[in-house]
Design a protein around this motif. Structure first.
Motif, mmCIF file in Angstrom:
data_model
loop_
_atom_site.group_PDB
_atom_site.id
_atom_site.type_symbol
_atom_site.label_atom_id
_atom_site.label_comp_id
_atom_site.label_asym_id
_atom_site.label_seq_id
_atom_site.Cartn_x
_atom_site.Cartn_y
_atom_site.Cartn_z
ATOM 1 N N LEU A 123 0.832 -1.210 0.000
ATOM 2 C CA LEU A 123 0.000 0.000 0.000
ATOM 3 C C LEU A 123 0.869 1.264 0.000
ATOM 4 O O LEU A 123 0.764 2.117 0.885
ATOM 5 N N PRO A 124 1.734 1.409 -1.017
ATOM 6 C CA PRO A 124 2.689 2.526 -0.983
ATOM 7 C C PRO A 124 2.053 3.905 -0.879
ATOM 8 O O PRO A 124 2.480 4.716 -0.056
ATOM 9 N N SER A 125 1.025 4.203 -1.654
ATOM 10 C CA SER A 125 0.439 5.552 -1.621
ATOM 11 C C SER A 125 -0.117 5.882 -0.246
ATOM 12 O O SER A 125 -0.120 7.037 0.175
ATOM 13 N N TYR A 126 -0.617 4.865 0.441
ATOM 14 C CA TYR A 126 -1.208 5.078 1.760
ATOM 15 C C TYR A 126 -0.139 5.185 2.839
ATOM 16 O O TYR A 126 -0.244 5.989 3.761
ATOM 17 N N LEU A 127 0.905 4.351 2.720
ATOM 18 C CA LEU A 127 1.972 4.356 3.721
ATOM 19 C C LEU A 127 2.741 5.676 3.721
ATOM 20 O O LEU A 127 3.322 6.053 4.732
ATOM 21 N N GLU A 128 2.758 6.362 2.584
ATOM 22 C CA GLU A 128 3.601 7.548 2.439
ATOM 23 C C GLU A 128 2.930 8.820 2.936
ATOM 24 O O GLU A 128 3.414 9.914 2.712
ATOM 25 N N ARG A 129 1.796 8.671 3.633
ATOM 26 C CA ARG A 129 1.150 9.861 4.170
ATOM 27 C C ARG A 129 0.551 9.520 5.539
ATOM 28 O O ARG A 129 0.459 8.368 5.924
ATOM 29 N N GLU A 130 0.118 10.553 6.228
ATOM 30 C CA GLU A 130 -0.513 10.374 7.540
ATOM 31 C C GLU A 130 -2.025 10.232 7.380
ATOM 32 O O GLU A 130 -2.607 10.693 6.398
ATOM 33 N N GLY A 131 -2.649 9.601 8.361
ATOM 34 C CA GLY A 131 -4.104 9.680 8.452
ATOM 35 C C GLY A 131 -4.903 8.714 7.608
ATOM 36 O O GLY A 131 -6.089 8.944 7.371
ATOM 37 N N SER A 132 -4.296 7.614 7.135
ATOM 38 C CA SER A 132 -5.036 6.662 6.303
ATOM 39 C C SER A 132 -5.805 5.673 7.179
ATOM 40 O O SER A 132 -5.215 4.946 7.978
ATOM 41 N N SER A 133 -7.124 5.629 6.988
ATOM 42 C CA SER A 133 -7.934 4.660 7.735
ATOM 43 C C SER A 133 -7.640 3.238 7.259
ATOM 44 O O SER A 133 -7.735 2.280 8.035
ATOM 45 N N LEU A 134 -7.258 3.075 5.981
ATOM 46 C CA LEU A 134 -6.916 1.755 5.457
ATOM 47 C C LEU A 134 -5.663 1.215 6.145
ATOM 48 O O LEU A 134 -5.610 0.042 6.532
ATOM 49 N N ILE A 135 -4.646 2.070 6.312
ATOM 50 C CA ILE A 135 -3.420 1.639 6.992
ATOM 51 C C ILE A 135 -3.728 1.253 8.437
ATOM 52 O O ILE A 135 -3.215 0.255 8.956
ATOM 53 N N TYR A 136 -4.585 2.017 9.089
ATOM 54 C CA TYR A 136 -4.973 1.701 10.468
ATOM 55 C C TYR A 136 -5.587 0.304 10.541
ATOM 56 O O TYR A 136 -5.244 -0.504 11.402
ATOM 57 N N MET A 137 -6.493 0.020 9.612
ATOM 58 C CA MET A 137 -7.169 -1.279 9.590
ATOM 59 C C MET A 137 -6.183 -2.404 9.293
ATOM 60 O O MET A 137 -6.139 -3.416 10.014
ATOM 61 N N VAL A 138 -5.401 -2.251 8.235
ATOM 62 C CA VAL A 138 -4.504 -3.329 7.818
ATOM 63 C C VAL A 138 -3.432 -3.571 8.864
ATOM 64 O O VAL A 138 -3.061 -4.720 9.134
ATOM 65 N N ASN A 139 -2.941 -2.506 9.493
ATOM 66 C CA ASN A 139 -1.950 -2.669 10.559
ATOM 67 C C ASN A 139 -2.520 -3.507 11.705
ATOM 68 O O ASN A 139 -1.841 -4.389 12.250
ATOM 69 N N ASP A 140 -3.768 -3.260 12.048
ATOM 70 C CA ASP A 140 -4.419 -4.038 13.106
ATOM 71 C C ASP A 140 -4.545 -5.505 12.702
ATOM 72 O O ASP A 140 -4.294 -6.406 13.505
#
Length: 326
Positions: A123-140
Motif C-alpha cells: 500500500l505505498p500511496s497510503y503508507l507515504e502519508r498520515e491519516g489513512s484509515s486503510l493503513i490503520y485497519m490493515v496494521n491491526d
C-alpha cells in the motif's frame, strides 16, 4: 454506552431499518451540519419514515465541514489521499473502538480469523502519508495475524516477490492486500502460480496509471498471480465499514451497512435493481459522524443487497452529487 450501538447484532432487514431510523433521528438532533442539510430538503424527524426518505449527505461535506454527531473529543482524524492540489476529506473519529469492531467483525464474516493468514500489504500511496484509515485497519489485521512474516511493503517489490513465493509454497494461507497500481507493477516484474494466496485489490490507480475497467484489471491480475478470482475491498475515508467482493466484482456488506442506488438525474429518487446510478451508503458504524453518505461512485444493486461498483461520476471533484446545488 450509546443506545444505538446494538448495530453489530443486527439480524434482519426489519431490525436494520428500525435501527437506521433511530440513527437518523439521533443524527438529525445532534449533527448541525446534517440537520441544516435535511432542512434544505424539507426533511425532519417527523416526515422520514423509511430508508428511502432519509437524506444522504454529499460526501463533499467531509471536505468543507466538521461532520460530527457528538461533542466527545476527537481521537483520530482520518484523511483522504486525493490527488495533489485537491482538498482532502477529513473524518473526525471520536470512538476508535467502533471502527475496530466494525472492520474486525466484517473481516471475520468474510474471511474468518485473521490469525489464520499471513497478511502482506502493498500500500505505498497510503503508507507515504498520515491519516489513512486503510493503513490503520490493515496494521491491526497484521498485528492480530500473529505470523512473523506478515507486514507492509513499500517499493521493495523484489523482497515481496520472494516472500510471496516462499510463503505460498510452504502451504500457509496468505492474504495480499494491495493498491491496484502496485499489484500491476508486481505482476509486470514476475508471474506467479499461487496456490494458497488471496489477492485483494483496494481500487484506484492514484494517478500512477491509466484507469482500466474492472474485468480487464482482474484478468491481468488473475493471470499474473495465477489465481482464479481477484477479491476487492470497498471502503473510503468517510466510512467506518467496508464491503468485500470475493470475486467477479460483486460486493457484499456486513449487516450494519447497506447501499441504495440513486437516480443520476434526480438525486432524491432511486432506481430499480440492476440499473446504474449513484451509490448511497448507509454505514451505521458512522454513528458519531454521519451514517448517510451520497458517494461519487456509480453502481448497481441486486435483490440480495449485493452490488457492483462501475466507476465514478465524471465531475469527480463535486463528488457526483447534484444535491450540492441546494
Amino acid at each position: 454506552m450509546n443506545p444505538y450501538l446494538d448495530i453489530f447484532s443486527i439480524g434482519s432487514q426489519k431490525e436494520f431499518e428500525k435501527i437506521t431510523l433511530k440513527v437518523f433521528r439521533h443524527q438529525y438532533e445532534h449533527n448541525q451540519v446534517y440537520q441544516d442539510f435535511c432542512s434544505l430538503l424539507k426533511k425532519d424527524k417527523t416526515n422520514v419514515k423509511s430508508l428511502e426518505e432519509i437524506p444522504f449527505l454529499p460526501i463533499q461535506f467531509f471536505k468543507s465541514h466538521a461532520v460530527l454527531s457528538t461533542s466527545n473529543p476527537i481521537q483520530e482524524t482520518f484523511t483522504s489521499s486525493g490527488t495533489s492540489g485537491m482538498i482532502s476529506s477529513k473524518h473526525l473519529v471520536t470512538d476508535l473502538s467502533l471502527y475496530e469492531q466494525s472492520f474486525r467483525k466484517a473481516f471475520s464474516q468474510f474471511y474468518g480469523n485473521s490469525e489464520d493468514y499471513v497478511i502482506l500489504a502493498l500500500l505505498p500511496s497510503y503508507l507515504e502519508r498520515e491519516g489513512s484509515s486503510l493503513i490503520y485497519m490493515v496494521n491491526d489485521l497484521i498485528e492480530s495475524s500473529n505470523h512473523p512474516e506478515s507486514g507492509f511493503y513499500l517499493h521493495n517489490y523484489d523482497e515481496l516477490v520472494q516472500q510471496l513465493i516462499k510463503i505460498d509454497s510452504s502451504g500457509k494461507d496468505v492474504l495480499l492486500i494491495g493498491v491496484t497500481y502496485a499489484l500491476l507493477d508486481v505482476v509486470e516484474k514476475q508471474t506467479f502460480q499461487l496456490k494458497n494466496t488471496i489477492i485483494m485489490e483496494t481500487g484506484g490507480m492514484k494517478g500512477k496509471r491509466k484507469e482500466i475497467i474492472r474485468e480487464e484489471l482482474h484478468e491481468i491480475l488473475g493471470n499474473g498471480f495465477g489465481v482464479s478470482a481477484i477479491h476487492s475491498e470497498y471502503g473510503m475515508t468517510e466510512l467506518l465499514s467496508q464491503a468485500y467482493s470475493l470475486g467477479n466484482g460483486i460486493f457484499e456488506c456486513p449487516p450494519w451497512m447497506q447501499i441504495l442506488i440513486r437516480d443520476t438525474e434526480d438525486a432524491l429518487t432511486y432506481v430499480d435493481f440492476g440499473k446504474t446510478g449513484g451509490i448511497n451508503v448507509i454505514d451505521l458504524a458512522n454513528i458519531n459522524s454521519c451514517s448517510f453518505i451520497a458517494t461519487q461512485d456509480l453502481g448497481k444493486k441486486y435483490p440480495n443487497h449485493s452490488f457492483e461498483v462501475l466507476g465514478r461520476f465524471d465531475s469527480s471533484d463535486i463528488r457526483g452529487c447534484n444535491l450540492m446545488v441546494v
